[in-house]
Enzyme design. Structure first.
Site, PDB file in Angstrom:
ATOM      1  CB  ALA A   1      39.230  58.044  77.192  1.00 54.11           C
TER       2      ALA A   1
ATOM      3  CB  ILE B   1      42.637  60.734  88.106  1.00 57.96           C
ATOM      4  CG1 ILE B   1      42.014  60.741  89.506  1.00 57.96           C
ATOM      5  CG2 ILE B   1      44.141  60.562  88.202  1.00 57.96           C
ATOM      6  CD1 ILE B   1      42.349  59.532  90.340  1.00 57.96           C
TER       7      ILE B   1
ATOM      8  CE  LYS C   1      45.093  56.704  83.825  1.00 54.14           C
ATOM      9  NZ  LYS C   1      44.831  55.452  84.588  1.00 54.14           N
TER      10      LYS C   1
ATOM     11  CG  ASP D   1      37.514  49.850  87.976  1.00 54.25           C
ATOM     12  OD1 ASP D   1      36.308  49.610  88.182  1.00 54.25           O
ATOM     13  OD2 ASP D   1      37.915  50.902  87.446  1.00 54.25           O
TER      14      ASP D   1
END
Length: 516
Positions: free
Chosen positions: A128, A132, A153, A288
């Site tokens: 993914a 950012i 990440k 979120d």
């Protein structure tokens, strides 16, 4: 001067793209002064033909990742852009092509100080990618020889510099908006940009996201129906975040959830109640919570991921939220109005009765319909109209919470279309109010007050000594200042005397020359 020209050029470019992609179609012409209406009409003439839905997302996507992030932030601020634009902005997909694997590995090794082979036994291509960072799946060998799967990440290279440049342009445009339309100051456009800047700055340090993940995990450790992945601190740095890999079904795949045998109605209630517990009980919530960030694991627990955007509420805001929700549930509109005034959100020159009447206009239509037909989005739209009518300043943290509540409600009702939002919320609200405003809460407040008073009394001797030292120092400095002033006066007096004597000497000399 050069920076102003550069910001102006960027502003013109943004306006051009917004006009071409139909992004100006959401602007309410009636709310603009005459000179801006003309500008809007001219801008609307630049729209490309054949534009359909999703105009704002298309415009912001064309402008680049910074503006995609800005659009996602504005989706949480319907008080500024309006509910229609906020809904359109929710379609923004923060998806961009991944950066090359070798660059990701380089950032990983540089941040963690070890080669990839010493860190992981397997490291996937990106699964993914966003504006950012991007995410990889990796296998980590534990000390006992077992393997653990983690999500890694990695920050996108050059992203900080690009966002910094775009934020400067947004600050400039916010100042221009306030200059062209002074009444926009109530919506605090410059504060909105600064809030975005702080939010993005925190998102760009993955250690802070890991800390948010850890804090939320600590808050919910006793909640059996909700969990979050655990961060792997030894594999986390400014540009890298490793956390537990989540195997589960995304909440937007209802058919798969049903097929797996999970209770979708119970899961819908868990979504609402978990969010309210985090907001009201803990004052720290995931801001979120769209379906892409929520999973149900094999044990039927709700799992949230991606903690880049978090919201905080102080005790006053939490009490405000709880009493407002209970007031709507009980149709006690007078109490709802009083809470607004007690919190200082409505200027005191307004009438509590008038405000209660406006709140009644929002609440009564709710109770005339079936619970599953009530739209929290509609309630929020009316609330924003009321805030403008009664000169209420925008409260960023409350608007973010309200908007997140709308998203959460949508997620819950996608699982159970007949979900009663108010009945589901009531136990959480009543439990918090009973704990904090009932006898136990009063006793706890009294205990904290006694402890605070004891601390103050214990500090009195030390405080008195400090005050005495400050007064003595002020006296000494005052005396020195007086001495300096007196010395200066004497010097100036002497200088004036000598200047006067010199002038008389010059005048006498000139007179003697003239008489010869």
């Amino acid at each position: 001067m050069l920076s102003v020209v550069a910001h102006l050029a960027r502003g013109i470019h943004v306006g051009w793209v917004m006009a071409r992609e139909g992004g100006l179609s959401f602007v309410d012409e009636a709310a603009l002064p005459p000179h801006l209406r003309l500008v809007l009409r001219l801008g609307r003439k630049l729209e490309r033909p054949g534009l359909g839905a999703g105009r704002l997302p298309a415009a912001l996507t064309r402008l680049g990742p910074s503006y995609v992030k800005f659009g996602q932030f504005l989706a949480t601020r319907p008080d500024i852009v309006g509910m229609a634009a906020a809904r359109d902005l929710e379609r923004l997909q923060d998806r961009v092509p991944p950066f090359p694997q070798e660059i990701a590995v380089g950032i990983l090794e540089s941040t963690l100080g070890k080669p990839l082979g010493e860190l992981f036994t397997a490291f996937s291509e990106p699964i993914a990618a966003a504006s950012i960072a991007q995410v990889h799946k990796a296998h980590l060998r534990e000390a006992d020889g077992t393997e653990r799967v983690v999500a890694v990440k990695i920050m996108r290279p050059g992203v900080r510099e690009r966002f910094s440049r775009d934020i400067q342009a947004m600050r400039f445009m916010a100042r221009v908006v306030e200059a062209l339309r002074p009444e926009a100051e109530r919506l605090r456009p410059r504060e909105v940009v600064e809030t975005l800047a702080r939010s993005v700055a925190m998102e760009m340090d993955l250690r802070l996201e890991a800390a948010a993940l850890s804090e939320l995990a600590e808050n919910i450790k006793d909640d059996p129906e909700f969990r979050v992945p655990q961060p792997v601190w030894e594999l986390t740095g400014r540009d890298v975040l490793a956390s537990e890999w989540i195997d589960g079904i995304r909440l937007n795949d209802r058919a798969a959830i049903v097929e797996a045998g999970h209770d979708v109605a119970a899961l819908g209630r868990t979504v609402i109640q978990s969010f309210l517990r985090h907001a009201i009980r803990d004052g720290f919530f995931h801001a979120d919570m769209h379906p892409g960030n929520l999973f149900v694991d094999p044990a039927g627990r709700l799992v949230a991921v991606d903690f880049g955007i978090m919201g905080r509420l102080g005790l006053k805001e939490r009490r405000f939220l709880a009493e407002i929700l209970l007031g709507f549930i009980l149709r006690d509109y007078r109490r709802v109005a009083e809470v607004h005034f007690e919190a200082g959100y409505v200027p005191s020159h307004h009438s509590v009765d008038d405000f209660a009447q406006a709140i009644r206009a929002i609440g009564e239509p709710i109770h005339q319909r079936r619970a599953d037909e009530i739209s929290m989005a509609k309630v929020l739209t009316l609330l924003f109209d009321v805030t403008a009518l009664f000169d209420m300043s925008t409260r960023t943290e409350l608007v973010m919470l309200q908007k997140t509540m709308v998203v959460v409600e949508g997620v819950a009702r996608s699982l159970d279309p007949r979900l009663d939002m108010w009945t589901t919320a009531e136990p959480v609200v009543r439990a918090w109010l009973g704990r904090n405003l009932g006898p136990i809460g009063r006793a706890d407040q009294a205990r904290r007050a006694v402890l605070t008073l004891a601390d103050v009394v214990a500090d009195v001797p030390d405080l008195a000594q400090r005050v005495k030292r400050v007064l003595v120092r002020l006296d000494e400095e005052g005396l020195r200042e007086v001495t300096r002033v007196e010395r200066r006066i004497r010097i100036e007096t002497k200088r004036m005397v000598w200047s006067t004597l010199a002038l008389w000497a010059i005048a006498g000399s000139l007179l003697a020359i003239a008489l010869r």
